[in-house]
Enzyme design. Structure first.
Site, PDB file in Angstrom:
ATOM      1  N   SER A 188       1.683 -10.015  -3.270  1.00 17.22           N
ATOM      2  CA  SER A 188       1.666  -8.824  -2.425  1.00 17.22           C
ATOM      3  C   SER A 188       0.525  -7.939  -2.881  1.00 17.22           C
ATOM      4  O   SER A 188       0.224  -7.874  -4.082  1.00 17.22           O
ATOM      5  CB  SER A 188       2.988  -8.061  -2.578  1.00 17.22           C
ATOM      6  N   SER A 189      -0.102  -7.266  -1.929  1.00 16.17           N
ATOM      7  CA  SER A 189      -1.179  -6.339  -2.291  1.00 16.17           C
ATOM      8  C   SER A 189      -0.641  -5.253  -3.217  1.00 16.17           C
ATOM      9  O   SER A 189      -1.383  -4.681  -4.010  1.00 16.17           O
ATOM     10  CB  SER A 189      -1.758  -5.700  -1.030  1.00 16.17           C
ATOM     11  N   GLY A 242      -1.744 -15.256  -0.651  1.00 12.85           N
ATOM     12  CA  GLY A 242      -0.744 -15.277   0.426  1.00 12.85           C
ATOM     13  C   GLY A 242      -1.442 -15.176   1.777  1.00 12.85           C
ATOM     14  O   GLY A 242      -1.179 -15.962   2.703  1.00 12.85           O
ATOM     15  N   HIS A 243      -2.377 -14.211   1.879  1.00 14.07           N
ATOM     16  CA  HIS A 243      -3.182 -14.109   3.099  1.00 14.07           C
ATOM     17  C   HIS A 243      -4.020 -15.376   3.265  1.00 14.07           C
ATOM     18  O   HIS A 243      -4.206 -15.871   4.376  1.00 14.07           O
ATOM     19  CB  HIS A 243      -4.124 -12.909   3.036  1.00 14.07           C
ATOM     20  N   MET A 277      -3.414  -5.932   6.229  1.00 18.38           N
ATOM     21  CA  MET A 277      -3.858  -4.597   5.834  1.00 18.38           C
ATOM     22  C   MET A 277      -4.892  -4.682   4.721  1.00 18.38           C
ATOM     23  O   MET A 277      -5.153  -3.701   4.023  1.00 18.38           O
ATOM     24  CB  MET A 277      -2.662  -3.762   5.397  1.00 18.38           C
ATOM     25  N   VAL A 315       3.798 -17.355  -0.327  1.00 15.35           N
ATOM     26  CA  VAL A 315       3.048 -17.852  -1.491  1.00 15.35           C
ATOM     27  C   VAL A 315       3.439 -16.994  -2.696  1.00 15.35           C
ATOM     28  O   VAL A 315       3.495 -15.758  -2.591  1.00 15.35           O
ATOM     29  CB  VAL A 315       1.529 -17.767  -1.242  1.00 15.35           C
ATOM     30  N   ASP A 363       7.269 -11.121   4.821  1.00 16.18           N
ATOM     31  CA  ASP A 363       7.818  -9.967   5.545  1.00 16.18           C
ATOM     32  C   ASP A 363       8.678 -10.527   6.677  1.00 16.18           C
ATOM     33  O   ASP A 363       8.294 -10.500   7.838  1.00 16.18           O
ATOM     34  CB  ASP A 363       6.668  -9.109   6.079  1.00 16.18           C
TER      35      ASP A 363
END
Ligand code: AMP
Length: 282
Positions: free
Chosen positions: A185-186, A36-37, A30, A176, A150
């Site tokens: 997390s965003s 992490g991404h 998103m 991560v 998630d």
């Protein structure tokens, strides 16, 4: 790096790549990308010829009281991080590209979607499953990458790929974390400095329980109690759920055995955070 906005163009590009026999890795996100991404994109880049990162804040997976409008949107920076991590294509469609006018078809998920995140966020996983099915159709990957962060979502997507016979290999990438253990997390960006410090208690609680399991504790109720106590010590924290579940079915376990997942979801101020740890109980 190619930025694609149109669903039609994305599908045509994926079709061409597949015809040329390319291995395509897709990383659905998103946006508001972080390391992490980055780990997902790097994993994909190491195993594929082309990596597509999708950036789409999916309205279908947000409830009426969720943070859809507040969700951070940082496409320019996302393009840079995706490229630096090894992506070749960013697919960042508008809502109208994904959900055509008159849209009324969704993917309904079974029992696993009703627990934990699904119970706190009704309709959430139907939204996730629907958009993942659409994104996999448009990007035609050979490999798809999802984060353990998630965990319930990753199990549901793995199930969806199997149930719908989608010709794509599923990969789950470890979480991560920040140096103090907080899962990246965003949503961490919306924590105040005080909340940011308190947020670390979620991981500390999970980690403490994992340590007690390794030391021989097998009683889930006692472990859950300990985790709840630790998280509640932070003044701004409100627990949504803390659970110990079978790592495959997500059903609660009371005497620990096999592979279990420790799950936690809590509000820190106005921000809802989730985290988990997998533990093999020997
Ligand atoms: P999101 O943009 O939050 O929807 O996440 C996109 C993908 O990145 C999902 O598969 C997430 O599980 C994964 N992800 C998010 N945060 C992390 C993290 N800290 N470590 C590993 N994967 C993550």
């Amino acid at each position: 790096m190619t930025l694609i906005r149109s669903a039609k163009r994305m599908a045509a590009m994926a079709h061409r790549l597949r015809q040329r026999g390319k291995r395509i890795g897709v990383v659905p996100t998103m946006g508001a990308l972080h390391e992490g991404h980055g780990a997902l994109i790097r994993a994909a880049a190491s195993q594929n010829d082309v990596v597509i990162v999708t950036v789409f804040v999916n309205p279908l997976q947000f409830g009426p009281h969720d943070d859809f409008r507040r969700y951070p949107r940082t496409l320019r920076r996302d393009v840079q991080l995706a490229r630096a991590s090894g992506a070749k294509i960013i697919f960042a469609p508008g809502v109208g590209q994904i959900y055509p006018k008159g849209f009324q078809t969704t993917v309904r998920v079974g029992a696993m979607a009703r627990r934990w995140e699904g119970s706190s966020r009704p309709g959430h996983f139907e939204g996730v499953a629907t958009v993942v099915a659409i994104l996999l159709e448009l990007t035609r990957p050979t490999h798809a990458y999802f984060g353990q962060k998630d965990y319930q979502q990753s199990l549901i997507v793995e199930r969806l790929i199997r149930d719908l016979h989608l010709p794509v290999r599923f990969h789950r990438v470890p979480t991560v974390r920040e140096p103090d253990g907080l899962a990246m997390s965003s949503r961490n960006a919306s924590l105040s400095p005080v909340e940011r410090r308190q947020a670390a208690s979620i991981h500390q609680a999970l980690n403490g329980a994992a340590r007690r399991i390794r030391a021989g504790e097998r009683d889930a109720a006692r472990l859950i109690d300990g985790m709840r106590r630790l998280i509640s010590e932070a003044p701004g924290a409100r627990i949504d759920y803390v659970a110990i579940v079978d790592a495959k079915t997500l059903e609660p376990v009371w005497r620990l055995r096999g592979r279990v997942a420790l799950l936690a979801a809590a509000w820190i101020g106005r921000t809802r955070l989730i985290d988990n740890l997998l533990v093999d109980v020997s």
